[in-house]
Design an enzyme around this catalytic site. Structure first.
Site, PDB file in Angstrom:
ATOM      1  N   ASP A 164      94.874 -54.129  10.635  1.00 21.96           N
ATOM      2  CA  ASP A 164      94.983 -54.182   9.183  1.00 21.96           C
ATOM      3  C   ASP A 164      95.050 -52.782   8.568  1.00 21.96           C
ATOM      4  O   ASP A 164      95.673 -52.588   7.518  1.00 21.96           O
ATOM      5  CB  ASP A 164      93.793 -54.943   8.599  1.00 21.96           C
ATOM      6  CG  ASP A 164      93.960 -56.461   8.749  1.00 21.96           C
ATOM      7  OD1 ASP A 164      95.103 -56.909   8.915  1.00 21.96           O
ATOM      8  OD2 ASP A 164      92.944 -57.173   8.697  1.00 21.96           O
ATOM      9  N   ARG A 212      69.090 -44.991  -2.549  1.00 27.25           N
ATOM     10  CA  ARG A 212      69.048 -45.060  -4.003  1.00 27.25           C
ATOM     11  C   ARG A 212      70.053 -46.074  -4.525  1.00 27.25           C
ATOM     12  O   ARG A 212      70.974 -46.479  -3.815  1.00 27.25           O
ATOM     13  CB  ARG A 212      69.311 -43.677  -4.594  1.00 27.25           C
ATOM     14  CG  ARG A 212      68.416 -42.616  -3.977  1.00 27.25           C
ATOM     15  CD  ARG A 212      68.274 -41.374  -4.769  1.00 27.25           C
ATOM     16  NE  ARG A 212      67.856 -41.563  -6.141  1.00 27.25           N
ATOM     17  CZ  ARG A 212      67.740 -40.535  -6.986  1.00 27.25           C
ATOM     18  NH1 ARG A 212      68.009 -39.306  -6.573  1.00 27.25           N
ATOM     19  NH2 ARG A 212      67.358 -40.738  -8.231  1.00 27.25           N
TER      20      ARG A 212
END
Length: 298
Positions: A75, A159
């Site tokens: 792909d 985070r």
């Protein structure tokens, strides 16, 4: 199956690090030339394997020397070929040499048949939606394009990225998350699906918005009309994000950066040679179990 004009020029795109594919590409090019078709090979770096008959064309070049692009690889190779084909407004045919190869029309063992049918014009062409994206931030403006998806992702694993989402100018959501994926129906079976998004039939006139691990009561995947404009704004202070188009990082995102995504005017014209339906492709490509866990139980 529809009838098309036999291509006069074919560009064969290969995986840059697969020697077996490179050797096979040479044989395919020879077969096309014997049939009177001008054929060339495109590699990211032709010197990697010393191919004697390779042409260098930058990704997305609008002057692709071909009437059709034949992509040999997985792909990733098809995605790299898609932008070139879209900008040149020519059909693209993928032959899978990778693992899943969801974008490919044929498998390795079908190459001989593929060549014969291309020379006979025995194929049809299916148009697929693509995405255009513009990022505006401190560093200026960046524009790009994607066939599968555009993703806004956090840069730091520990985070969260604080952001907001607007659809057609209306604020829809604001939350901390790992990111947001905006996908075409074609891309619904790629990154978006792994993030919990729906599978959308490729001929559906829609776009997808899929949040990734959002901390919010309303953070559902959404299917919106393809004419809609998606705007994502970064609000995080001290935490950066990245803008990714079809798996390729194209910009860094900081507080105040905005990303605008809409349907591109360019489409990808995929060559089709099979009468298989989309559900049958899903089952075969993803190896889906068609029997439920209760099958055969009393």
């Amino acid at each position: 199956m529809g009838s098309q004009r036999k291509p006069d020029r074919i560009l064969v795109v290969t995986h840059p690090l697969r020697e077996d594919v490179a050797q096979l590409a040479e044989k395919i090019v020879a077969a096309f030339r014997e049939a009177g078709v001008a054929a060339k090979i495109l590699r990211a770096d032709p010197s990697l394997l010393g191919l004697p008959d390779a042409v260098q064309v930058s990704d997305g070049a609008s002057t692709v020397p071909a009437d059709l692009v034949l992509a040999l690889g997985g792909d990733g190779t098809v995605l790299r070929s898609a932008k070139m084909a879209a900008e040149a407004d020519i059909p693209l045919l993928g032959v899978n040499f990778g693992k899943v190869g969801f974008l490919a029309e044929a498998e390795t063992g079908e190459l001989e048949t593929v060549v014969e049918r291309l020379l006979a014009g025995d194929y049809s062409v299916e148009e697929r939606t693509t995405l255009a994206v513009q990022e505006c931030g401190d560093g200026g403006s960046v524009t790009s394009w994607a066939f599968n998806d555009i993703a806004v992702e956090k840069s730091e694993p520990a985070r969260m990225l604080e952001l907001f989402i607007e659809i057609d100018g209306s604020r829809l959501s604001r939350y901390g998350c790992d990111g947001v994926i905006c996908a075409t129906p074609t891309g619904s079976t790629a990154h978006a699906m792994s993030a919990g998004g729906p599978v959308v039939w490729p001929d559906v006139d829609a776009l997808l918005v899929v949040p990734m691990n959002a901390h919010a009561l309303f953070a559902r995947p959404m299917v919106i009309h393809s004419s809609s404009e998606i705007r994502i704004g970064i609000e995080s202070v001290g935490t950066t994000g990245v803008l990714v188009a079809d798996g390729k990082q194209i910009a860094e995102l900081t507080a105040g950066s905005t990303v605008t995504i809409r349907r591109s005017e360019q489409s990808v014209k995929l060559v089709r040679m099979s009468e298989r339906t989309f559900p049958s492709r899903l089952v075969s490509k993803l190896n889906l179990p068609v029997d439920g866990w209760r099958h055969g139980r009393i």
